[in-house]
Write an enzyme that holds these catalytic residues in place. Structure first.
Site, PDB file in Angstrom:
ATOM      1  N   GLY A  32       0.868  -1.232   0.149  1.00 48.31           N
ATOM      2  CA  GLY A  32      -0.005  -0.147  -0.112  1.00 48.31           C
ATOM      3  C   GLY A  32       0.860   1.224  -0.074  1.00 48.31           C
ATOM      4  O   GLY A  32       1.845   1.348  -0.726  1.00 48.31           O
ATOM      5  N   ASP A  41      -8.165   8.728  -4.058  1.00 47.17           N
ATOM      6  CA  ASP A  41      -9.079   7.481  -4.213  1.00 47.17           C
ATOM      7  C   ASP A  41      -7.729   6.190  -4.556  1.00 47.17           C
ATOM      8  O   ASP A  41      -7.096   6.502  -5.364  1.00 47.17           O
ATOM      9  CB  ASP A  41      -9.751   7.561  -5.339  1.00 47.17           C
ATOM     10  CG  ASP A  41     -10.725   6.306  -5.721  1.00 47.17           C
ATOM     11  OD1 ASP A  41     -10.612   5.479  -5.182  1.00 47.17           O
ATOM     12  OD2 ASP A  41     -11.540   6.495  -6.740  1.00 47.17           O
ATOM     13  N   THR A  59      -8.502   3.192  -5.465  1.00 53.07           N
ATOM     14  CA  THR A  59      -9.044   2.358  -6.370  1.00 53.07           C
ATOM     15  C   THR A  59      -8.238   2.202  -7.368  1.00 53.07           C
ATOM     16  O   THR A  59      -7.800   3.039  -8.226  1.00 53.07           O
ATOM     17  CB  THR A  59     -10.461   2.531  -6.817  1.00 53.07           C
ATOM     18  OG1 THR A  59     -11.473   2.850  -5.740  1.00 53.07           O
ATOM     19  CG2 THR A  59     -11.102   1.408  -7.388  1.00 53.07           C
ATOM     20  N   GLY A  88      -3.067  -0.786  -7.201  1.00 50.32           N
ATOM     21  CA  GLY A  88      -2.503  -2.090  -7.321  1.00 50.32           C
ATOM     22  C   GLY A  88      -2.459  -2.427  -8.858  1.00 50.32           C
ATOM     23  O   GLY A  88      -1.651  -2.827  -9.333  1.00 50.32           O
ATOM     24  N   ASP A  89      -3.742  -2.507  -9.552  1.00 47.19           N
ATOM     25  CA  ASP A  89      -3.860  -2.599 -11.058  1.00 47.19           C
ATOM     26  C   ASP A  89      -2.619  -1.756 -11.676  1.00 47.19           C
ATOM     27  O   ASP A  89      -2.073  -2.326 -12.683  1.00 47.19           O
ATOM     28  CB  ASP A  89      -5.050  -2.198 -11.496  1.00 47.19           C
ATOM     29  CG  ASP A  89      -6.164  -3.306 -10.679  1.00 47.19           C
ATOM     30  OD1 ASP A  89      -5.948  -4.354  -9.930  1.00 47.19           O
ATOM     31  OD2 ASP A  89      -7.205  -2.734 -10.556  1.00 47.19           O
TER      32      ASP A  89
HETATM   33  O1  RIB Z   1      -8.811  -3.209  -8.598  1.00 38.54           O
HETATM   34  C1  RIB Z   1      -9.865  -2.139  -8.507  1.00 38.54           C
HETATM   35  C2  RIB Z   1     -11.009  -2.847  -9.225  1.00 38.54           C
HETATM   36  O2  RIB Z   1     -11.547  -4.149  -8.720  1.00 38.54           O
HETATM   37  C3  RIB Z   1     -12.113  -1.913  -9.595  1.00 38.54           C
HETATM   38  O3  RIB Z   1     -12.113  -1.494 -10.910  1.00 38.54           O
HETATM   39  C4  RIB Z   1     -13.288  -2.864  -9.572  1.00 38.54           C
HETATM   40  O4  RIB Z   1     -14.082  -3.425 -10.649  1.00 38.54           O
HETATM   41  C5  RIB Z   1     -12.872  -4.263  -8.657  1.00 38.54           C
HETATM   42  O5  RIB Z   1     -13.012  -5.315  -9.576  1.00 38.54           O
END
Ligand code: RIB
Length: 367
Positions: free
Chosen positions: A270, A307, A309, A312-313
């Site tokens: 993180g 945010d 969200t 990690g991706d």
């Molecule tokens: O890692 C973030 C994603 O996890 C979001 O975009 C959501 O769709 C979830 O699957």
């Protein structure tokens, strides 16, 4: 031809409510804002790869437009909700991702993620994922199981945990068998096959069967919670790696996965950054775990976290682009058919991780 990254994974419609705090059980609170966006861990990673592969050179970005990378998405959307189809594929295409392998499942809904972003907790999120077409369209049928190696064979294959676990296992076994066959024919180095990056998020409870790792997974990227879920109970783990007794959690995780054949293990921390461990697992056969290199890299400072969200991706996407570019450089240097020595592995790894870290924090995959 530019190196190819194939992302096999989920595409979701994200429904995001931004709230002053997370509601307690049974409580209703009023969100400060709401929006819908394209998401899904697979799609976010593909977008990150696409955007970063087109990134303009900057003082901190190590790669340039002169090193293009091709990105393909394999996944499924539903046909029962036209508005989400219209959201997902075009968003990916705009980021340079080839979506010709994204299937539309007519009698299914597109995957949906309901996300709460808590502004009082540094943009932390809670996510509720409904798989829809990510499950129905990605069942382990021959077409999907063969998707990883379908022509043109990619340089990098990346998978996550939002498609059926049987599909992930089947694809890994396929790749492993194919690479073993190639090695038996005398192919070495990157000529033996693509590199597989596995990001088991969400982690399948109980992990994956041990046999898929050795020769199936080259790079394993986990956060601390996923790491805990992916390893066996301590007693069982210590039977595999007795030398992990008394070691820290991350050491236990790394020693275990090295022992069962994974060369590169990355634990994301993180806001603290990442920790990683590279071991000489050889080209086949379990790692001896003797020659190892570990390091921790702090995350770049961000003034205000809005945010988290897909943070990690984005990291996983940046990492895959680095792997793909490294392979291309290896090819250009005429060394594609050579296995790496441990010294080269360590050097490769230090550079790759430094580059990924510098770079991932500059980008955002939020579609
Ligand atoms: O890692 C973030 C994603 O996890 C979001 O975009 C959501 O769709 C979830 O699957």
């Amino acid at each position: 031809m530019a190196p190819l990254i194939r992302v096999i994974g989920s595409l979701n419609a994200d429904m995001v409510s931004v709230t002053p705090r997370f509601p307690d059980p049974g409580e209703t609170i009023t969100a400060s804002s709401y929006f819908t966006s394209a998401g899904g861990k697979g799609a976010n990673q593909a977008v990150a790869c696409g955007r970063l592969s087109r990134a303009k050179p900057t003082a901190t970005s190590p790669s340039t437009e002169k090193d293009p990378v091709r990105v393909e998405m394999v996944g499924a959307v539903g046909g029962l909700d036209g508005q989400f189809q219209a959201l997902l594929k075009p968003t990916l295409e705009k980021s340079g991702v080839d979506v010709s392998r994204v299937r539309t499942i007519h009698n299914a809904y597109t995957g949906v993620a309901v996300i709460i972003v808590d502004t009082s907790a540094g943009g932390e999120n809670r996510i509720f994922f409904s798989p829809g077409a990510n499950y129905t369209g990605m069942q382990p049928i021959p077409e999907i199981l063969g998707a990883g190696l379908a022509a043109p064979v990619p340089d990098v294959i990346v998978m996550q945990g939002e498609i059926p676990v049987e599909t992930v296992i089947g694809i890994l076994r396929n790749i492993k068998a194919w690479k073993e066959e190639n090695r038996a024919k005398g192919q070495k180095g990157i000529e033996a096959g693509p590199e597989v990056v596995l990001n088991p998020a969400p982690a399948p409870p109980g992990g994956l069967p041990d046999d898929v790792y050795d020769g199936g997974v080259d790079h394993l990227i986990l956060n601390e919670t996923e790491a805990e879920l992916m390893i066996p109970p301590t007693e069982q783990l210590l039977r595999t790696v007795p030398d992990a007794e008394g070691q820290s959690d991350r050491e236990k995780v790394a020693r275990y996965f090295h022992k069962i054949g994974v060369t590169y293990i990355i634990i994301t921390l993180g806001a603290k950054g990442v920790w990683y461990s590279a071991a000489d697992s050889g080209s086949s056969g379990p790692a001896d775990g003797v020659t190892r290199f570990t390091n921790e890299i702090p995350a770049s400072k961000v003034e205000k976290v809005v945010d988290t969200t897909a943070a990690g991706d984005t990291f996983v996407g940046a990492y895959c682009v680095e792997v793909a570019r490294w392979r291309e450089r290896r090819r250009a240097a005429g060394k594609a058919g050579q296995d790496l020595s441990i010294e080269e592995r360590v050097e490769r790894y230090q550079k790759m991780m430094d580059n990924t870290m510098k770079w991932a924090t500059k980008a955002s995959a939020r579609c």
